[in-house]
Design a protein around this motif. Structure first.
Motif, PDB file in Angstrom:
ATOM      1  N   PRO A  11       4.627   2.091  -6.906  1.00 43.34           N
ATOM      2  CA  PRO A  11       5.197   0.758  -7.417  1.00 43.34           C
ATOM      3  C   PRO A  11       6.877   0.500  -5.948  1.00 43.34           C
ATOM      4  O   PRO A  11       7.121  -0.296  -5.558  1.00 43.34           O
ATOM      5  N   ASP A  12       7.163   2.007  -5.598  1.00 38.77           N
ATOM      6  CA  ASP A  12       8.471   1.421  -5.049  1.00 38.77           C
ATOM      7  C   ASP A  12       8.103   1.863  -3.721  1.00 38.77           C
ATOM      8  O   ASP A  12       9.452   2.419  -2.667  1.00 38.77           O
ATOM      9  N   SER A  13       7.199   2.003  -3.049  1.00 33.93           N
ATOM     10  CA  SER A  13       6.897   2.359  -1.896  1.00 33.93           C
ATOM     11  C   SER A  13       7.995   1.403  -0.858  1.00 33.93           C
ATOM     12  O   SER A  13       7.652   0.417  -1.023  1.00 33.93           O
ATOM     13  N   THR A  61       3.136  -3.580   0.327  1.00 33.96           N
ATOM     14  CA  THR A  61       2.688  -2.216   0.315  1.00 33.96           C
ATOM     15  C   THR A  61       1.032  -1.926  -0.644  1.00 33.96           C
ATOM     16  O   THR A  61       0.944  -3.333  -1.177  1.00 33.96           O
ATOM     17  N   PHE A  62       0.423  -0.764  -0.799  1.00 34.05           N
ATOM     18  CA  PHE A  62      -1.092  -0.910  -1.393  1.00 34.05           C
ATOM     19  C   PHE A  62      -0.713  -1.194  -3.367  1.00 34.05           C
ATOM     20  O   PHE A  62      -1.285  -2.634  -3.567  1.00 34.05           O
ATOM     21  N   TYR A  63       0.648  -0.664  -3.433  1.00 31.44           N
ATOM     22  CA  TYR A  63       0.837  -1.205  -4.847  1.00 31.44           C
ATOM     23  C   TYR A  63       0.775  -3.209  -5.596  1.00 31.44           C
ATOM     24  O   TYR A  63       0.160  -2.778  -5.712  1.00 31.44           O
ATOM     25  N   GLU A  64       2.191  -3.359  -4.069  1.00 30.02           N
ATOM     26  CA  GLU A  64       1.958  -5.062  -4.183  1.00 30.02           C
ATOM     27  C   GLU A  64       0.067  -5.480  -4.062  1.00 30.02           C
ATOM     28  O   GLU A  64      -0.480  -7.115  -4.504  1.00 30.02           O
TER      29      GLU A  64
END
Length: 240
Positions: A161-163, A191-194
């Motif tokens: 989440p904080d990448s 990011t991947f997460y976003e």
């Protein structure tokens, strides 16, 4: 100003709403271009090489090979080697070009679990690779890429989440019944997460697959957009 005018004109002259609907969407401060394909009325196809075995490589060239048809939507569709051959499983018009790659490896493709987009005559499914091998579905077209963004609604376990690792990225998600495929490219670096959260929370799919970053390209006439740049490997699209 001119781009806004071009976009407005493109939307006005695009004609009646079809089974490929494209829009620009915002989510959590990020901007995304989204194209949703209705598989009950439209046929998704993969394109890699022309009749002489040469890599097609661009939306412009793909359209030039079909002068009597219209490329309604297209996107780069999976990772490729320097010669633009597919890295993983690839099937076009029922012919297997590259086998399934099951093992972990370097780069984003090898960040397991990865997955495969399986296109059937009236449906499409994003399937995690090992599940694909177990199920052995019949695919008219298929392309393997990685990593998976969502697996049964869960974000890929290695996404942070904080990448701070951001890039322009694109991918595809499919509805549970396979009747809808949603293609997304970020208009800003994410990011991947976003990107995974956008597919899950804004689009509402449970399974989504990452295609690429930096190379991410979209052909969407309804948005007044057809990206140029580095030549591609596999391309997925809808032709009318």
């Amino acid at each position: 100003m001119m781009r806004g005018l071009f976009l407005a004109l493109a939307l006005m002259i695009s004609g009646p709403a079809g089974a490929v609907e494209c829009s620009e969407q915002s989510y959590d401060g990020q901007s995304f271009s989204v194209c949703r394909v209705d598989l009950t009325t439209e046929r998704l196809q993969l394109f890699l090489r022309d009749g002489e075995g040469q890599t097609i490589g661009s939306f412009r060239r793909l359209q030039s090979l079909m002068p009597d048809k219209s490329l309604e939507f297209a996107m780069n569709a999976g990772m490729y080697h320097d010669d633009r051959a597919p890295v993983g499983h690839y099937v076009e018009n029922g012919t297997e070009v590259m086998r399934v790659v099951q093992n972990a490896g370097p780069g984003n493709f090898g960040m397991l679990p990865n997955g495969i987009l399986c296109v059937q005559p009236d449906a499409a499914y994003v399937i995690e690779t090992l599940a694909f091998v177990a199920q052995q579905p019949q695919c008219q077209h298929a392309t393997q890429s990685g990593p998976m963004l969502l697996i049964d609604g869960a974000v890929h376990p290695r996404f942070l989440p904080d990448s701070t690792f951001r890039n322009v990225r694109n991918g595809v998600g499919t509805s549970d019944d396979g009747k809808s495929a949603v293609f997304v490219v970020s208009d800003t670096q994410v990011t991947f997460y976003e990107l995974a959260l956008f597919f899950r929370d804004a689009i509402g799919v449970k399974n989504a697959l990452y295609f690429d970053g930096r190379v991410s390209k979209l052909h969407a006439p309804k948005l007044g957009r057809s990206d140029l740049g580095v030549r591609m490997g596999p391309i997925i699209g809808v032709v009318n």
